[in-house]
Design a protein around this motif. Structure first.
Motif, PDB file in Angstrom:
ATOM      1  N   UNK A  63      -2.328  -0.233  12.072  1.00 51.93           N
ATOM      2  CA  UNK A  63      -1.875   0.931  12.009  1.00 51.93           C
ATOM      3  C   UNK A  63      -0.510   0.525  12.320  1.00 51.93           C
ATOM      4  N   UNK A  64      -0.081  -0.528  13.291  1.00 52.98           N
ATOM      5  CA  UNK A  64       1.171  -0.735  13.807  1.00 52.98           C
ATOM      6  C   UNK A  64       1.852  -1.641  12.815  1.00 52.98           C
ATOM      7  N   UNK A  65       0.858  -2.560  12.128  1.00 50.84           N
ATOM      8  CA  UNK A  65       1.540  -4.123  11.401  1.00 50.84           C
ATOM      9  C   UNK A  65       1.784  -4.214  10.610  1.00 50.84           C
ATOM     10  N   UNK A  66       0.412  -3.204  10.110  1.00 45.40           N
ATOM     11  CA  UNK A  66       0.361  -3.890   8.051  1.00 45.40           C
ATOM     12  C   UNK A  66      -1.076  -4.385   8.068  1.00 45.40           C
ATOM     13  N   UNK A  67      -0.342  -4.346   7.148  1.00 46.97           N
ATOM     14  CA  UNK A  67      -1.873  -5.434   6.139  1.00 46.97           C
ATOM     15  C   UNK A  67      -1.504  -7.029   6.893  1.00 46.97           C
ATOM     16  N   UNK A  68      -2.562  -7.610   6.753  1.00 47.88           N
ATOM     17  CA  UNK A  68      -3.105  -9.071   7.421  1.00 47.88           C
ATOM     18  C   UNK A  68      -3.709  -9.262   6.957  1.00 47.88           C
ATOM     19  N   UNK A  69      -2.712 -11.218   5.431  1.00 49.48           N
ATOM     20  CA  UNK A  69      -3.892 -12.246   5.506  1.00 49.48           C
ATOM     21  C   UNK A  69      -5.744 -11.241   5.603  1.00 49.48           C
ATOM     22  N   UNK A  70      -5.401 -12.254   6.047  1.00 50.90           N
ATOM     23  CA  UNK A  70      -7.335 -12.078   7.130  1.00 50.90           C
ATOM     24  C   UNK A  70      -7.516 -11.794   8.330  1.00 50.90           C
ATOM     25  N   UNK A  71      -8.981 -11.397   8.662  1.00 52.95           N
ATOM     26  CA  UNK A  71      -9.030 -10.680   9.877  1.00 52.95           C
ATOM     27  C   UNK A  71     -10.250 -11.742   9.622  1.00 52.95           C
ATOM     28  N   UNK A  72     -10.261 -11.668  11.364  1.00 49.60           N
ATOM     29  CA  UNK A  72     -11.649 -13.081  12.117  1.00 49.60           C
ATOM     30  C   UNK A  72     -12.659 -12.318  13.262  1.00 49.60           C
ATOM     31  N   UNK A  73     -13.509 -11.842  12.592  1.00 43.92           N
ATOM     32  CA  UNK A  73     -14.056 -10.400  13.631  1.00 43.92           C
ATOM     33  C   UNK A  73     -15.209 -10.787  14.112  1.00 43.92           C
ATOM     34  N   UNK A  74     -15.444 -10.787  15.766  1.00 41.24           N
ATOM     35  CA  UNK A  74     -16.909 -10.921  16.894  1.00 41.24           C
ATOM     36  C   UNK A  74     -17.751 -10.284  15.859  1.00 41.24           C
TER      37      UNK A  74
END
Length: 318
Positions: A63-74
């Motif tokens: 919400x604060x940083x905006x869009x990212x290219x990739x999310x890696x989540x556990x």
């Protein structure tokens, strides 16, 4: 006068000196500090890495940083599973590529997430760093391709809208003055500028007749004192400064500081090799344009010249 392609290539060279490739942003999410630090260290050289220790904190970061290219989540995290977190990112960031890390077999969640387009790939723990880096690199390339296609579609729609407005304005106008402001507005909308001026020329001198769009301070009639406008008139070629504060030629030009303009593009409007006016696009931050956008501006400028010529010879309707 030089061929338009020469003008475009000149502008492209100027653009390339100002644009530097930036690292893509990725977000890594894991509730285990050691894993989170390992993921950060794995990718920090190639990407701008954001990290969060839970799905809730990751959503706040997005919400604060905006869009990212990739999310890696556990996958297995307390309170919110990885697949649940990733599903919440889809509506706002549809182009982001999502990767899930799982240390157990949770087939139903993974299959559902993959089938719903929420997960690009899953990696089992413990992961192989080389394999994970390769997967993330492909994911980043996929993101770049998606953004390119999205931008191409947006650009195509903007081109159609701009050309449609130019045709409609030309057909509907009853006087030369009537076409100026709608054309300036259409250009500003198409290229996201903060201000736009379309100003006519008599001989080699800018006259008071103009159409404008934008904030008052960016549309004041200062083009007659502007070096870019003067050069555009003299050469018949597009002139551009995509980063005015770093442009030595414009360092002492007072109206840039007064108006806050940090990027300026001036296009001569010429018909049969005679400059009839100039179109000025202004941004309040450093700005860049792609080669296809420069081509569109050149094509549209030719249409504007035809529109102005038509309006000059159109008898006033009663």
């Amino acid at each position: 006068m030089d061929h338009p392609s020469t003008e475009i290539n000149t502008d492209r060279r100027r653009l390339m000196t100002l644009v530097r490739p930036k690292k893509l942003k990725i977000l890594v999410v894991d509730d285990e500090p050691d894993n989170l630090d390992l993921l950060y260290r794995t990718f920090r050289r190639d990407f701008h890495v954001l990290k969060a220790d839970s799905g809730f904190n990751a959503l706040q970061m997005l919400a604060s940083e905006g869009e990212v290219a990739v999310i890696i989540s556990d996958q297995r995290m307390p309170e919110m599973k990885g697949t649940e977190f990733l599903s919440k990112t889809v509506p706002q960031f549809p182009d982001t590529v999502r990767i899930i890390l799982t240390g157990f077999t949770d087939i139903e969640d993974l299959v559902e997430a993959i089938n719903a387009g929420q997960v690009y790939k899953y990696i089992t723990k413990p992961w192989d760093p080389g394999e994970l880096k390769a997967v993330v690199q492909r994911a980043a390339e996929t993101y770049d391709l998606l953004k390119q296609r999205t931008e191409e579609l947006r650009c195509a729609n903007a081109q159609m809208a701009l050309l449609t407005v130019l045709v409609e304005v030309t057909q509907a106008a009853t006087s030369l003055e009537e076409v100026l402001t709608p054309i300036a507005t259409a250009f500003s909308d198409s290229f996201g500028s903060d201000g736009c001026i379309l100003q006519l020329i008599e001989g080699n001198t800018l006259v008071a007749t103009q159409g404008s769009y934008g904030h008052e301070e960016t549309i004041k009639n200062w083009l007659s004192q502007d070096p870019l406008a003067s050069e555009a008139i003299a050469t018949g070629q597009m002139q551009v400064s995509f980063n005015v504060p770093k442009d030595q030629k414009l360092a002492n030009v007072a109206h840039y500081e007064e108006t806050g303009v940090q990027a300026h593009l001036v296009i001569p409007i010429a018909y049969r090799n005679q400059v009839m006016g100039v179109l000025s696009l202004q941004w309040k931050q450093p700005y860049t344009l792609r080669e296809d956008e420069l081509k569109l501006i050149n094509l549209s400028a030719q249409l504007v010249a035809i529109a102005l010529t038509s309006s000059r010879h159109e008898p006033t309707k009663i």
